[in-house]
Scaffold this motif. Structure first.
Motif, short mmCIF file in Angstrom:
data_model
loop_
_atom_site.label_atom_id
_atom_site.label_comp_id
_atom_site.label_asym_id
_atom_site.label_seq_id
_atom_site.Cartn_x
_atom_site.Cartn_y
_atom_site.Cartn_z
N ALA A 37 0.88 -1.22 0.02
CA ALA A 37 0.00 0.10 -0.17
C ALA A 37 0.82 1.18 0.12
O ALA A 37 1.00 1.91 1.11
CB ALA A 37 -0.77 0.11 1.38
N TYR A 38 1.33 1.64 -1.30
CA TYR A 38 2.06 2.74 -1.18
C TYR A 38 1.63 3.81 -2.34
O TYR A 38 2.12 5.00 -2.77
CB TYR A 38 3.36 2.60 -1.46
CG TYR A 38 3.99 1.94 -2.81
CD1 TYR A 38 4.19 3.00 -3.91
CD2 TYR A 38 3.68 0.70 -3.11
CE1 TYR A 38 4.58 2.21 -5.13
CE2 TYR A 38 3.92 0.14 -4.38
CZ TYR A 38 4.32 0.87 -5.49
OH TYR A 38 4.81 0.27 -6.80
N GLY A 87 6.94 13.69 3.36
CA GLY A 87 6.76 14.09 4.62
C GLY A 87 5.75 13.47 5.40
O GLY A 87 5.45 14.24 6.35
N GLU A 88 5.56 12.23 5.20
CA GLU A 88 4.51 11.61 6.16
C GLU A 88 5.02 10.42 6.89
O GLU A 88 5.99 9.90 6.80
CB GLU A 88 3.26 11.13 5.20
CG GLU A 88 2.45 12.27 4.64
CD GLU A 88 1.36 11.78 3.82
OE1 GLU A 88 0.57 10.77 4.30
OE2 GLU A 88 1.07 11.90 2.70
N ASP A 89 4.34 10.40 8.15
CA ASP A 89 4.80 9.01 8.62
C ASP A 89 4.35 7.78 7.81
O ASP A 89 3.31 7.84 7.18
CB ASP A 89 3.94 8.82 10.08
CG ASP A 89 3.98 7.50 10.63
OD1 ASP A 89 4.89 7.33 11.36
OD2 ASP A 89 2.81 6.91 10.68
N PRO A 90 5.30 6.72 7.78
CA PRO A 90 5.20 5.62 6.85
C PRO A 90 3.77 4.90 7.16
O PRO A 90 3.04 4.43 6.34
CB PRO A 90 6.03 4.95 6.96
CG PRO A 90 7.33 5.82 7.35
CD PRO A 90 6.60 6.73 8.37
N MET A 91 3.42 4.66 8.42
CA MET A 91 2.21 4.01 8.79
C MET A 91 1.01 4.67 8.42
O MET A 91 0.02 4.01 7.93
CB MET A 91 2.29 3.54 10.28
CG MET A 91 3.63 2.80 10.67
SD MET A 91 3.86 1.48 9.71
CE MET A 91 2.48 0.57 9.72
N SER A 92 0.78 5.80 8.61
CA SER A 92 -0.23 6.79 8.08
C SER A 92 -0.37 6.96 6.67
O SER A 92 -1.54 6.60 6.19
CB SER A 92 -0.21 8.25 8.64
OG SER A 92 -0.20 8.02 10.46
N ASP A 95 -1.69 3.64 5.57
CA ASP A 95 -2.97 3.46 5.93
C ASP A 95 -3.85 3.83 4.99
O ASP A 95 -5.20 3.36 4.80
CB ASP A 95 -3.30 3.86 7.43
CG ASP A 95 -4.78 3.63 7.98
OD1 ASP A 95 -5.31 2.58 8.07
OD2 ASP A 95 -5.43 4.47 8.00
N ARG A 96 -3.56 5.12 4.47
CA ARG A 96 -4.57 5.98 3.71
C ARG A 96 -4.76 4.99 2.24
O ARG A 96 -5.91 5.12 1.82
CB ARG A 96 -3.84 7.16 3.24
CG ARG A 96 -4.52 8.11 2.30
CD ARG A 96 -4.05 9.68 2.47
NE ARG A 96 -2.76 9.79 2.48
CZ ARG A 96 -2.04 10.01 1.35
NH1 ARG A 96 -2.63 10.18 0.15
NH2 ARG A 96 -0.75 10.48 1.47
N SER A 99 -7.05 2.06 2.79
CA SER A 99 -8.38 2.59 2.74
C SER A 99 -8.84 2.87 1.40
O SER A 99 -9.74 2.52 0.96
CB SER A 99 -8.46 3.98 3.44
OG SER A 99 -8.36 3.69 5.05
N ALA A 100 -7.81 3.39 0.58
CA ALA A 100 -8.40 3.46 -0.87
C ALA A 100 -8.64 2.33 -1.57
O ALA A 100 -9.71 2.12 -2.31
CB ALA A 100 -7.46 4.51 -1.52
N PHE A 101 -7.84 1.28 -1.32
CA PHE A 101 -8.11 -0.01 -1.85
C PHE A 101 -9.15 -0.66 -1.45
O PHE A 101 -9.96 -1.35 -2.34
CB PHE A 101 -6.78 -0.90 -1.42
CG PHE A 101 -7.12 -2.38 -1.97
CD1 PHE A 101 -6.50 -2.68 -3.20
CD2 PHE A 101 -7.38 -3.16 -1.09
CE1 PHE A 101 -6.84 -3.85 -3.62
CE2 PHE A 101 -7.52 -4.61 -1.44
CZ PHE A 101 -7.18 -4.96 -2.65
#
Length: 527
Positions: A37-38, A87-92, A95-96, A99-101
């Motif tokens: 999920a990237y 510039g985001e936390d990898p886990m957050s 997770d985004r 959810s999209a998937f």
């Protein structure tokens, strides 16, 4: 619908179709490798998950209790790289996209799996499995990393058919002089600055890619289960490595059927983000109904490569519209008769169905079961017996509408004519019920089925760059032109709309429209 016959499934391990026999009678355990999920998922992902949704649905249709596990890889090099760039936390960040998937899968009418585990919440299971493999001398630790030793697994390459000399370092395996064999692969990666990590007996770090699926499948299905699935690109190295790990950790590990789907190609070349020749699910469903994409992906056998093109998705959209147009016409035609019947005495016998309807039902049932039980040939059903059944419904509805017109013109209807109409109505209902059952097993009947026709028209207008008001205005202009006998202008309006995928239908004094594959035939220049 009677459920008879044996089910055969192609096994990538044996390279042949095999009679399906679950390890536990009446129950099936199925694990399908999920996304990393990237980013937003592309239609190649959709190809895999629609294919296994069809398998899941068909196994349930056959009466099996299915435990379907599909994972999320939410800890991975690509995720960390993308998250750092954003510039985001990898886990957050991950997770985004998880959810999209899930939203994309819901749009495609894929049933939710029984369990959807994530790597980040199964570190204990992963560490435990790595420990077992080390204890059995199947892996070794080096400077905080842990590598699987392929030399300790003589059957390595059994699934993919690759030989040891094929696994040269720098191709599909990472170059690392610390490895005992260049083909050895990471079970645990030592932590790097700025990356998420977890404690382990070998130091802080995170799992390698392959170990996660071995650990999570064993957790929810035991090391021995029925079906392991994924795309053909996962056969090596991912599934080959999974097989080696699982067997090294547990001698009883055994998967009965390895099942792999074909790719989506663009201009007959495998779609890949690295090549830039890919479409996300959302890019396609912005212009086409998700059921059109689902139908397109089922248009060839699941093991075949399917080539994405504008023409192919247009044809799929047209096919889905035809399905729902038929169902709507059927329900609209029989509704007055059903209402009339409900007002009659309750002891009225249910009419028999015609021999033609019985033949149609038998043909669809037999064809559906024989095609699907022969390694899931859903595409043959869609383009064969199901299409014939829809034609039967349409022709029967046309006859019924004529009978309705006769009834409106006659004050008193003879009993013979009444019985004929009742038989026709009952025949249409019976055939439609079987058709809808087939469509449901194939995942083409969502909960929002009553809205599908309107949604298909809305997507067609988006593709045409028009609104409903635009179409209405042109229809009115065409009516004025026809009244003035300006048939050249009238025909030009129709032609212009057809090039945009809008097809006009004249019925008496009114004109309606439906989506259609755009007419891209070049105009013949006037002499």
């Amino acid at each position: 619908m009677a459920k008879k016959g044996d089910f055969y499934l192609f096994n990538s391990m044996t390279k042949q179709k095999e009679l399906f026999k679950p390890k536990v009678p009446g129950k099936v355990g199925m694990y399908v490798c999920g996304i990393t999920a990237y980013d937003f998922s592309h239609i190649g992902h959709a190809r895999a998950y629609v294919a296994f949704d069809v398998l899941y649905r068909y196994l349930r249709y056959l009466g099996y209790e299915v435990t379907y596990v599909r994972n999320f890889t939410d800890v991975d090099d690509k995720i960390i790289k993308r998250a750092n760039e954003a510039g985001e936390d990898p886990m957050s960040y991950s997770d985004r996209f998880c959810s999209a998937f899930l939203e994309d899968m819901s749009d495609l009418n894929c049933l939710s799996p029984t369990v959807e585990p994530r790597v980040s919440t199964h570190m204990d299971h992963i560490r435990d499995m790595i420990t077992k493999i080390i204890e059995k001398d199947g892996a070794y630790a080096v400077d905080g990393d842990v590598y699987f030793s392929v030399d300790r697994f003589p059957d390595y390459g059994k699934l993919s058919g690759r030989k040891a000399e094929d696994n040269r370092a720098g191709e599909r395996v990472a170059v690392d002089s610390r490895k005992k064999n260049p083909a050895d692969f990471a079970l645990w990666k030592a932590a790097k600055p700025g990356e998420p990590c977890w404690e382990s007996p070998w130091g802080p770090g995170r799992p390698g890619w392959h170990i996660e699926c071995s650990a999570m499948s064993a957790q929810y299905l035991t090391p021995s289960f029925d079906v392991h699935g994924g795309g053909q690109d996962l056969i090596f190295p991912h599934h080959e490595n999974e097989l080696a790990q699982s067997c090294a950790a547990c001698e009883e590990a055994n998967i009965s059927y390895w099942v792999h789907n074909g790719f989506v190609t663009i201009d007959n070349e495998k779609m890949a983000k690295s090549k830039g020749n890919f479409f996300t699910i959302r890019e396609v469903t912005k212009l086409y109904h998700p059921l059109a994409l689902r139908y397109f992906l089922m248009g060839l056998h699941y093991k075949s490569h399917v080539n994405y093109s504008l023409e192919a998705i247009e044809e799929a959209s047209d096919a889905v519209y035809y399905i729902y147009e038929t169902l709507q016409a059927c329900e609209g035609a029989v509704k007055p008769f059903l209402e009339e019947r409900s007002n009659e005495e309750s002891n009225t016998k249910t009419p028999q169905i015609s021999s033609e309807a019985q033949k149609c039902i038998k043909n669809l049932e037999n064809d559906f079961q024989s095609r699907m039980s022969d390694d899931l040939h859903a595409s043959d059903v869609l383009k064969g017996s199901l299409k014939e059944t829809l034609r039967f419904i349409n022709s029967s509805v046309a006859v019924l509408k004529k009978e309705q017109s006769k009834k409106q013109r006659q004050k008193q209807q003879q009993e013979q004519q009444r019985r004929k109409q009742s038989e026709l109505v009952q025949s249409i209902i019976a055939v439609e019920n079987v058709a809808k059952e087939v469509l449901d097993v194939l995942g083409l009947i969502p909960e929002y089925k009553s809205e599908v026709l309107d949604q298909l028209k809305e997507k067609a207008l988006v593709r045409a760059g028009m609104t409903e008001a635009d179409v209405t205005s042109l229809v009115e202009e065409r009516a004025i032109a026809r009244k003035a006998k300006d048939f050249a202008r009238s025909d030009q309006i129709r032609k212009d709309l057809e090039t945009k995928g809008v097809f006009l239908m004249d019925d008496g004094g009114s004109t309606t429209w439906r989506p259609k594959v755009p007419d891209r035939t070049p105009s013949t220049p006037s002499s």
